[in-house]
Design an enzyme around this catalytic site. Sequence first.
Site, short mmCIF file in Angstrom:
data_model
loop_
_atom_site.label_atom_id
_atom_site.label_comp_id
_atom_site.label_asym_id
_atom_site.label_seq_id
_atom_site.Cartn_x
_atom_site.Cartn_y
_atom_site.Cartn_z
N TYR A 123 -46.52 -66.93 -148.84
CA TYR A 123 -46.33 -65.97 -150.08
C TYR A 123 -45.05 -65.24 -149.91
O TYR A 123 -44.45 -65.56 -148.79
CB TYR A 123 -47.71 -65.13 -150.03
CG TYR A 123 -48.94 -66.01 -150.22
CD1 TYR A 123 -49.06 -66.74 -151.36
CD2 TYR A 123 -49.97 -65.62 -149.46
CE1 TYR A 123 -50.05 -67.42 -151.67
CE2 TYR A 123 -51.14 -66.65 -149.83
CZ TYR A 123 -51.25 -67.48 -150.79
OH TYR A 123 -52.03 -68.19 -151.15
N ARG A 176 -50.57 -59.63 -142.36
CA ARG A 176 -51.03 -61.00 -142.38
C ARG A 176 -50.00 -62.24 -142.40
O ARG A 176 -49.20 -62.07 -143.31
CB ARG A 176 -51.96 -61.26 -143.26
CG ARG A 176 -53.01 -62.31 -143.05
CD ARG A 176 -54.14 -62.44 -144.19
NE ARG A 176 -55.10 -63.24 -143.58
CZ ARG A 176 -56.28 -63.96 -144.28
NH1 ARG A 176 -55.78 -64.22 -145.51
NH2 ARG A 176 -57.23 -64.45 -143.64
N CYS A 179 -67.64 -71.25 -151.99
CA CYS A 179 -66.72 -70.24 -151.38
C CYS A 179 -65.53 -70.34 -152.24
O CYS A 179 -65.28 -70.08 -153.41
CB CYS A 179 -66.70 -70.09 -150.07
SG CYS A 179 -66.34 -71.23 -149.14
N ALA A 213 -83.86 -78.23 -151.14
CA ALA A 213 -84.51 -77.53 -152.32
C ALA A 213 -86.07 -76.96 -151.71
O ALA A 213 -86.35 -76.04 -152.06
CB ALA A 213 -84.87 -78.42 -153.24
#
Length: 654
Positions: free
Chosen positions: A176, A224, A356, A400
């Site tokens: 980033y 970070r 997620c 399930a």
Amino acid sequence: MSQTSFPALLSHITIGGMTLRNRIVSTGHETHLNEQGKIGDAMIAYHEARAKGGAGLIVTEVALVHSSAVFVADPIRVDTDECIPGYSRLAKAIHQHDTGLIAQLFHPGREMLASEDGTAPVSYSASATPNERFHVMPRPMPCEMITQITAAYGDAARRMQTAGLDGVEIVGSHGYLPAQFLNPHVNKRKDDYGGSLVNRTRFIREIIEDIRRKTDPGFVVGLRLSGDELSHEGVDQSEMLDACETIAAAKQLDYFSVVAGSSATLAGSIHIAPPMFQEVGYTAPLGQCIRERTGLTTIITGRINQPQDAEKIIASGQADMCGMTRAMICDPQIGSKAKAGRTDDIRACIGCNQACIGHFHDGYPISCIQNPISGRETRLGEVPPISGKRRIMVIGGGPAGMKAAAVAAERGHDVTLFEREAQLGGQARLAQLLPHRAEFGGIITNLTRELELSGVDVRKGVAVDEALIREYTADAIILATGAIPRWPDFEGRDDAHVVDAWQVLRGQVAIGNSVVVADWRADWIGIGVAELLAQKGHSVRLAVNGYMPGQTIQMYVRDASIGRLHSLGVQTIPYMRLFGADENSVYLQHIMNNEPVICESVDTLVLCQGHIPDNTIETVVRKLGIEFHLTGDCISPRTAEEAVLEGLLAGRAV
């Protein structure tokens, strides 16, 4: 095990003016729980569940410091004072549980995933260097914009302090914006922000300085970073170590939060949420090197799913704290269970990525295939009481049925689960047999423990029929009878050597040398079977009814799998539907124009054509007029996520 089993993990630590009760961190991660860009009830409930469950520190997800940082629709923004009330409510909720709270401050630079209105925004970076993953050509940031954005970080930090948070974390990981200035392959500037290491770290150092000027001395400031971006033209470990040393030298930073990978490439992006094939704690050596070089408090994140693993990392000096983010999405109570010595009761994350980060990429709120309450705390957080104890029969021991039985019994009902096979688990038992999917079997282990804790009477190797149903005299029945492989009609089905994925995984059939896998669902089954057979030496062609193998599964899992198929020499044929077969050929149709595609010299055709519900017992129950609830694949074949969610709902409905 007692608390003394985790003396390092459960010990206090002080960072700046913040003292934490333990070393367990819920690191920043996208939840999609914000309300029109602000923090509301859903996000507060989500994070508070982790604080209640024993997290030492919670780091909230990325918040945009500047209008040029918008990279998805409806992001959280901290560029005006309007953000303060929401963060203030969150801080009060988290602090009452003796948990620290830090906010991530974010600018993606050229890593633009989407936009607010569908039009491509102008992206900014250190230089006009495009990224590979999103195909974005950024505009170089003018110096006055650098100054403006630097100040925006400081202003955002001041707002977080006003809201009552303990600190902020500058997101420079995964390629980033701050990392784009660090990276000599991206940063081609000729001014004071490019060239030498001192210049390339200047942007980060000035951000830290501005935050320090605008906040109190005890306010925590973290950074970070990816210890290694593990990408083409990414920042490697040695470069990052030098950068960290330079940044730390100013003594204005409190901690490093260390991860791996980069958003800029497909190969690097899988480390944003590393799938189950990555080793547990594989990023720990990266953090250890930064910790030893700088002497700063260091947080490590990357496949740390159990307190035993976190304890080893911290006790060995590789890190001071461990990010256990997906572990707490799966089981928010991991901290309190570790403290109480209840490690066998921890619902361990299996690294599937489906609900997620998979939900985030699909634009939905976060959840977990094993813990449907995650992300739904405001709707499912409270367990409905029972008005009276009932006798409940659960038919089917896949995910399930196991979940439904455990939930119904936990609420106080008398529950018996019947499974016709000798083992519980249903299709999860097959899923764990595929390459790099062994950890998926953990869902069986976790649900089995839930059955034990809730006191369900489990009867394996029992095929339920009408006589047994009459004999049991249930007040209500939960049907979780699953599905069976779908064999579509096509020409030559009875003449060619045709098998299905279940038969392959169970070792029930011989497979010829040359194989065509006909994959209708474009999910983990077809791509996994193709890889498995190629590993065993077969020549494999994977014909997919979609535009790529694994089209319907989470991108990090899919992309890594496609890379392995390429290495194994598997030929992938997209846009294909199965038409027919004979003794040595498979006949396909291109789904866009119906033109024929013939695969010759084929020994075996493997069907991965989805499933059809097994409704045999449903017909019987309907005839008997007993109250019943359907759950999982017997309603409609889907995935373990829907099975567990519907199991929970069925267990609450009886």
